[in-house]
Design a protein around this motif. Sequence first.
Motif, PDB file in Angstrom:
ATOM      1  N   SER A  26       0.827  -1.209   0.000  1.00  0.00           N
ATOM      2  CA  SER A  26       0.000   0.000   0.000  1.00  0.00           C
ATOM      3  C   SER A  26       0.861   1.258   0.000  1.00  0.00           C
ATOM      4  O   SER A  26       0.549   2.239  -0.691  1.00  0.00           O
ATOM      5  CB  SER A  26      -0.918   0.017   1.226  1.00  0.00           C
ATOM      6  N   LEU A  27       1.959   1.211   0.764  1.00  0.00           N
ATOM      7  CA  LEU A  27       2.838   2.359   0.834  1.00  0.00           C
ATOM      8  C   LEU A  27       3.455   2.664  -0.528  1.00  0.00           C
ATOM      9  O   LEU A  27       3.473   3.820  -0.982  1.00  0.00           O
ATOM     10  CB  LEU A  27       3.945   2.101   1.862  1.00  0.00           C
ATOM     11  N   ILE A  28       3.923   1.635  -1.215  1.00  0.00           N
ATOM     12  CA  ILE A  28       4.536   1.817  -2.531  1.00  0.00           C
ATOM     13  C   ILE A  28       3.499   2.300  -3.548  1.00  0.00           C
ATOM     14  O   ILE A  28       3.766   3.192  -4.358  1.00  0.00           O
ATOM     15  CB  ILE A  28       5.190   0.507  -3.007  1.00  0.00           C
ATOM     16  N   LYS A  29       2.300   1.730  -3.495  1.00  0.00           N
ATOM     17  CA  LYS A  29       1.253   2.141  -4.431  1.00  0.00           C
ATOM     18  C   LYS A  29       0.858   3.596  -4.206  1.00  0.00           C
ATOM     19  O   LYS A  29       0.729   4.372  -5.167  1.00  0.00           O
ATOM     20  CB  LYS A  29       0.022   1.241  -4.299  1.00  0.00           C
ATOM     21  N   ASP A  30       0.651   3.975  -2.933  1.00  0.00           N
ATOM     22  CA  ASP A  30       0.255   5.353  -2.633  1.00  0.00           C
ATOM     23  C   ASP A  30       1.331   6.336  -3.095  1.00  0.00           C
ATOM     24  O   ASP A  30       1.024   7.384  -3.674  1.00  0.00           O
ATOM     25  CB  ASP A  30       0.009   5.520  -1.131  1.00  0.00           C
ATOM     26  N   TYR A  31       2.581   5.998  -2.825  1.00  0.00           N
ATOM     27  CA  TYR A  31       3.677   6.876  -3.239  1.00  0.00           C
ATOM     28  C   TYR A  31       3.696   7.020  -4.766  1.00  0.00           C
ATOM     29  O   TYR A  31       3.795   8.128  -5.295  1.00  0.00           O
ATOM     30  CB  TYR A  31       5.016   6.330  -2.748  1.00  0.00           C
ATOM     31  N   GLY A  32       3.617   5.888  -5.458  1.00  0.00           N
ATOM     32  CA  GLY A  32       3.649   5.918  -6.915  1.00  0.00           C
ATOM     33  C   GLY A  32       2.498   6.699  -7.516  1.00  0.00           C
ATOM     34  O   GLY A  32       2.689   7.475  -8.460  1.00  0.00           O
ATOM     35  N   ASP A  33       1.299   6.516  -6.953  1.00  0.00           N
ATOM     36  CA  ASP A  33       0.119   7.229  -7.467  1.00  0.00           C
ATOM     37  C   ASP A  33       0.277   8.739  -7.304  1.00  0.00           C
ATOM     38  O   ASP A  33      -0.014   9.518  -8.224  1.00  0.00           O
ATOM     39  CB  ASP A  33      -1.146   6.760  -6.748  1.00  0.00           C
ATOM     40  N   ARG A  34       0.743   9.169  -6.120  1.00  0.00           N
ATOM     41  CA  ARG A  34       0.882  10.602  -5.858  1.00  0.00           C
ATOM     42  C   ARG A  34       2.028  11.201  -6.679  1.00  0.00           C
ATOM     43  O   ARG A  34       1.932  12.339  -7.159  1.00  0.00           O
ATOM     44  CB  ARG A  34       1.115  10.835  -4.367  1.00  0.00           C
ATOM     45  N   PHE A  35       3.111  10.437  -6.829  1.00  0.00           N
ATOM     46  CA  PHE A  35       4.245  10.896  -7.633  1.00  0.00           C
ATOM     47  C   PHE A  35       3.796  11.130  -9.083  1.00  0.00           C
ATOM     48  O   PHE A  35       4.091  12.167  -9.682  1.00  0.00           O
ATOM     49  CB  PHE A  35       5.362   9.854  -7.573  1.00  0.00           C
ATOM     50  N   LYS A  36       3.047  10.173  -9.610  1.00  0.00           N
ATOM     51  CA  LYS A  36       2.566  10.283 -10.985  1.00  0.00           C
ATOM     52  C   LYS A  36       1.566  11.418 -11.139  1.00  0.00           C
ATOM     53  O   LYS A  36       1.634  12.202 -12.096  1.00  0.00           O
ATOM     54  CB  LYS A  36       1.933   8.958 -11.414  1.00  0.00           C
ATOM     55  N   ASP A  37       0.618  11.518 -10.197  1.00  0.00           N
ATOM     56  CA  ASP A  37      -0.399  12.559 -10.269  1.00  0.00           C
ATOM     57  C   ASP A  37       0.219  13.960 -10.205  1.00  0.00           C
ATOM     58  O   ASP A  37      -0.317  14.908 -10.791  1.00  0.00           O
ATOM     59  CB  ASP A  37      -1.414  12.397  -9.139  1.00  0.00           C
ATOM     60  N   PHE A  38       1.332  14.076  -9.492  1.00  0.00           N
ATOM     61  CA  PHE A  38       1.971  15.381  -9.356  1.00  0.00           C
ATOM     62  C   PHE A  38       2.781  15.746 -10.595  1.00  0.00           C
ATOM     63  O   PHE A  38       2.681  16.862 -11.116  1.00  0.00           O
ATOM     64  CB  PHE A  38       2.884  15.405  -8.125  1.00  0.00           C
ATOM     65  N   HIS A  39       3.582  14.813 -11.094  1.00  0.00           N
ATOM     66  CA  HIS A  39       4.508  15.132 -12.174  1.00  0.00           C
ATOM     67  C   HIS A  39       3.887  15.039 -13.573  1.00  0.00           C
ATOM     68  O   HIS A  39       4.254  15.803 -14.465  1.00  0.00           O
ATOM     69  CB  HIS A  39       5.744  14.227 -12.105  1.00  0.00           C
ATOM     70  N   SER A  40       2.964  14.110 -13.784  1.00  0.00           N
ATOM     71  CA  SER A  40       2.438  13.887 -15.134  1.00  0.00           C
ATOM     72  C   SER A  40       1.763  15.111 -15.747  1.00  0.00           C
ATOM     73  O   SER A  40       2.030  15.459 -16.906  1.00  0.00           O
ATOM     74  CB  SER A  40       1.462  12.698 -15.133  1.00  0.00           C
ATOM     75  N   PRO A  41       0.873  15.819 -15.021  1.00  0.00           N
ATOM     76  CA  PRO A  41       0.199  16.958 -15.654  1.00  0.00           C
ATOM     77  C   PRO A  41       1.149  18.088 -16.036  1.00  0.00           C
ATOM     78  O   PRO A  41       0.817  18.915 -16.870  1.00  0.00           O
ATOM     79  CB  PRO A  41      -0.797  17.410 -14.569  1.00  0.00           C
ATOM     80  N   ARG A  42       2.314  18.142 -15.402  1.00  0.00           N
ATOM     81  CA  ARG A  42       3.258  19.226 -15.642  1.00  0.00           C
ATOM     82  C   ARG A  42       4.317  18.864 -16.681  1.00  0.00           C
ATOM     83  O   ARG A  42       5.244  19.632 -16.910  1.00  0.00           O
ATOM     84  CB  ARG A  42       3.965  19.596 -14.330  1.00  0.00           C
ATOM     85  N   LEU A  43       4.191  17.689 -17.286  1.00  0.00           N
ATOM     86  CA  LEU A  43       5.243  17.203 -18.170  1.00  0.00           C
ATOM     87  C   LEU A  43       4.666  16.942 -19.564  1.00  0.00           C
ATOM     88  O   LEU A  43       3.791  16.104 -19.727  1.00  0.00           O
ATOM     89  CB  LEU A  43       5.829  15.907 -17.590  1.00  0.00           C
ATOM     90  N   HIS A  44       5.155  17.676 -20.573  1.00  0.00           N
ATOM     91  CA  HIS A  44       4.667  17.412 -21.927  1.00  0.00           C
ATOM     92  C   HIS A  44       5.368  16.179 -22.482  1.00  0.00           C
ATOM     93  O   HIS A  44       6.308  15.637 -21.894  1.00  0.00           O
ATOM     94  CB  HIS A  44       4.852  18.628 -22.831  1.00  0.00           C
ATOM     95  N   GLU A  45       4.909  15.720 -23.629  1.00  0.00           N
ATOM     96  CA  GLU A  45       5.407  14.464 -24.186  1.00  0.00           C
ATOM     97  C   GLU A  45       6.921  14.546 -24.412  1.00  0.00           C
ATOM     98  O   GLU A  45       7.491  15.621 -24.600  1.00  0.00           O
ATOM     99  CB  GLU A  45       4.691  14.133 -25.493  1.00  0.00           C
ATOM    100  N   LEU A  46       7.542  13.373 -24.388  1.00  0.00           N
ATOM    101  CA  LEU A  46       8.993  13.290 -24.559  1.00  0.00           C
ATOM    102  C   LEU A  46       9.377  13.726 -25.968  1.00  0.00           C
ATOM    103  O   LEU A  46       8.861  13.212 -26.955  1.00  0.00           O
ATOM    104  CB  LEU A  46       9.481  11.862 -24.303  1.00  0.00           C
ATOM    105  N   VAL A  47      10.269  14.680 -26.050  1.00  0.00           N
ATOM    106  CA  VAL A  47      10.743  15.195 -27.336  1.00  0.00           C
ATOM    107  C   VAL A  47      11.978  14.397 -27.747  1.00  0.00           C
ATOM    108  O   VAL A  47      12.925  14.253 -26.983  1.00  0.00           O
ATOM    109  CB  VAL A  47      11.091  16.691 -27.237  1.00  0.00           C
TER     110      VAL A  47
END
Length: 341
Positions: free
Chosen positions: A221-242
Amino acid sequence: MPQLERRGAVCITMSKYVEIFWGEEPEYESEKQFLARVEADLNAQGVRATILANFHTRRSSRQIDFFVVTPNHACHVELKSFSGVLRGGTNGSWSAVKPDGTHVDIEQGNPYTQALTAKFAISDDMNVFARDTPGVPRPSGGKRFYTQFDCVVCVFPNLAAGSEVPSDYKVKTLGYPDFLKSIVSPGPRPQWSGDHWTAFITNLALVRAAATTGQPADADSLIKDYGDRFKDFHSPRLHELVATPATLDGTMVSSVGLVDRLIGTTSAQILGPAGSGKSHLAKHIMLAALSHASVPILARAGLYGGRLSALLDRSVAPFVARTANELLKAAAATGSCHPAA
């Protein structure tokens, strides 16, 4: 029922309503008692809040006691534990009238000026953060952020009746009961979402404060929660890989191909001139690592202060109420690898 941990004379709760982040754990007993009291009172009223405690502004290194954010109000708090009937103005020292009628000068600087200076320092940090972070709302009409939050000198636990101290639209002087009424009532607040506040807290390098029950966290649960929050935070701020050219072990490859090739490596160093996309590539690698049962940690070298453990704790703080060591132990227990960039 919230889980409790007793720390000296102060009881800190695991509140589902209140989140606390700090630069360092408060040292003074009055600050600990205020933090425990406001958390308990907000929790009892079911008011969600984020509290930033005992930190320094980035631009001017001004020490801030507390900054409290509720759904409809934000307030900077300069905490004072004065006793007696207070006398003072916007300049000069304040004094306290003791029960025997004697006047005692308070040699701690002018509280009104201290609060006002800190208010401007917080506003400056907000302005730089909003300027440098796409999508963060800024005050309309060219106004500054200090117009979007209150500033209070909070005399804790009470402001004695008969006190004559300044209180105006710039800085209010309140006892704790009136401060609590104020923060749960509608007031000025930046139009920021939870993600914006999380990003600002990360920008200040604050650490999530959480009382632990002594019981081990469920590793999965700890790993899943961390991964979910990490992704939710960084993904919207990151455009596609150039796709940009790069070399790996002397071979020319596309940066898109680097992502898959670097997953699972023990270590890798990304070198290149400023603006070449190193951070952009590193974040894509970390997000890709999440889908390969890995636990990425983004540790910013500029925040290193001599202790790697402290840097890692700050790096994971926005995403999990555990230390980095606990997160890495959970990663090992689940068979996850844990690269740090």
